[in-house]
Design an enzyme around this catalytic site. Sequence first.
Site, PDB file in Angstrom:
ATOM      1  N   GLU A  60       0.882  -1.172   0.000  1.00 50.53           N
ATOM      2  CA  GLU A  60       0.000   0.000   0.000  1.00 50.53           C
ATOM      3  C   GLU A  60       0.918   1.221   0.000  1.00 50.53           C
ATOM      4  O   GLU A  60       1.673   1.436   0.946  1.00 50.53           O
ATOM      5  CB  GLU A  60      -0.865  -0.053   1.259  1.00 50.53           C
ATOM      6  CG  GLU A  60      -2.037   0.882   1.293  1.00 50.53           C
ATOM      7  CD  GLU A  60      -2.798   0.749   2.603  1.00 50.53           C
ATOM      8  OE1 GLU A  60      -3.060   1.797   3.216  1.00 50.53           O
ATOM      9  OE2 GLU A  60      -3.117  -0.386   3.016  1.00 50.53           O
ATOM     10  N   ASP A  71      -5.010   9.922   9.218  1.00 49.48           N
ATOM     11  CA  ASP A  71      -3.661   9.508   9.587  1.00 49.48           C
ATOM     12  C   ASP A  71      -3.254  10.062  10.945  1.00 49.48           C
ATOM     13  O   ASP A  71      -3.548  11.207  11.285  1.00 49.48           O
ATOM     14  CB  ASP A  71      -2.650   9.975   8.537  1.00 49.48           C
ATOM     15  CG  ASP A  71      -2.848   9.295   7.201  1.00 49.48           C
ATOM     16  OD1 ASP A  71      -3.290   8.133   7.201  1.00 49.48           O
ATOM     17  OD2 ASP A  71      -2.567   9.911   6.161  1.00 49.48           O
TER      18      ASP A  71
END
EC number: 4.2.1.20
Length: 272
Positions: A60, A71
């Site tokens: 990824e 995030d």
Amino acid sequence: MATELRATEHGRQKISEKFDELKQKKEGALIGYVMAGDPSAEATFGIVKALVNGGADIIELGFPFSDPVADGPTIQAAGQRALAAGMDIEHYFELVRGLGVEVPLVCMTYYNPVFRYGVDKFVEHAADAGISGLIIPDIPVEEAADLKSSCEKYGLDLIFLVAPTTTDARIRKILERGSGFIYLVSRLGVTGARADVSGSTKELLSRVKTDIPKAVGFGISTGKQAAEVRKAGADAVIVGSVFVRIIEEGNGVNEKLEALARELKSGILGAN
């Protein structure tokens, strides 16, 4: 355990093909996340190779965005470093084309850069570069029709996230429209390595009833945790923040990444 590297002139491997291959061997998958261009585009080549050599089955590859809402601080900082080093969409696709890995590559980014570039154009160029799947965590499944249409046109999987708070009705929509794998968030909040696997992971795995592979991520950092997630019924384990932290620390990066990937993959294999 190491996966052979080769050029991708003959096309990218589909995510479904990788899972079919692993299923025949009764193996779970290790999906490794890193940020493209952190600390540089050149360094990313060795970083990805180290993860694949350590046993990563799918990579990824994050594309940085200035406001990454899903995030945690580790990956946010990686995105800032990548942006400061000059990573942009064209450089990202150039990097992907040059990786030459046999494993499927998944792009993770946010909707803003995709929209600004042009949704159809982005997906077309991603496919041409060798991307097999796309994760865009900030686009709801209800608003992803154009993106899904482009992904179907160019042969990319569109991968959606499912959290413990996701309703059963929304899970059904995600299972109808998603492909490749379903990304199960193992805890609430943003990404980041954590101490143990939460009880909600098992409950979430049982709620997502599908033949599409189920991948669990957000907070996994050890072989023991990876084994627990595999034993709980996951088809794949996604690991990111701990890899990104090794990259940030900077000493003996590729050797440490390969060793940790090997530990994680061993944990997954040992859970069979």
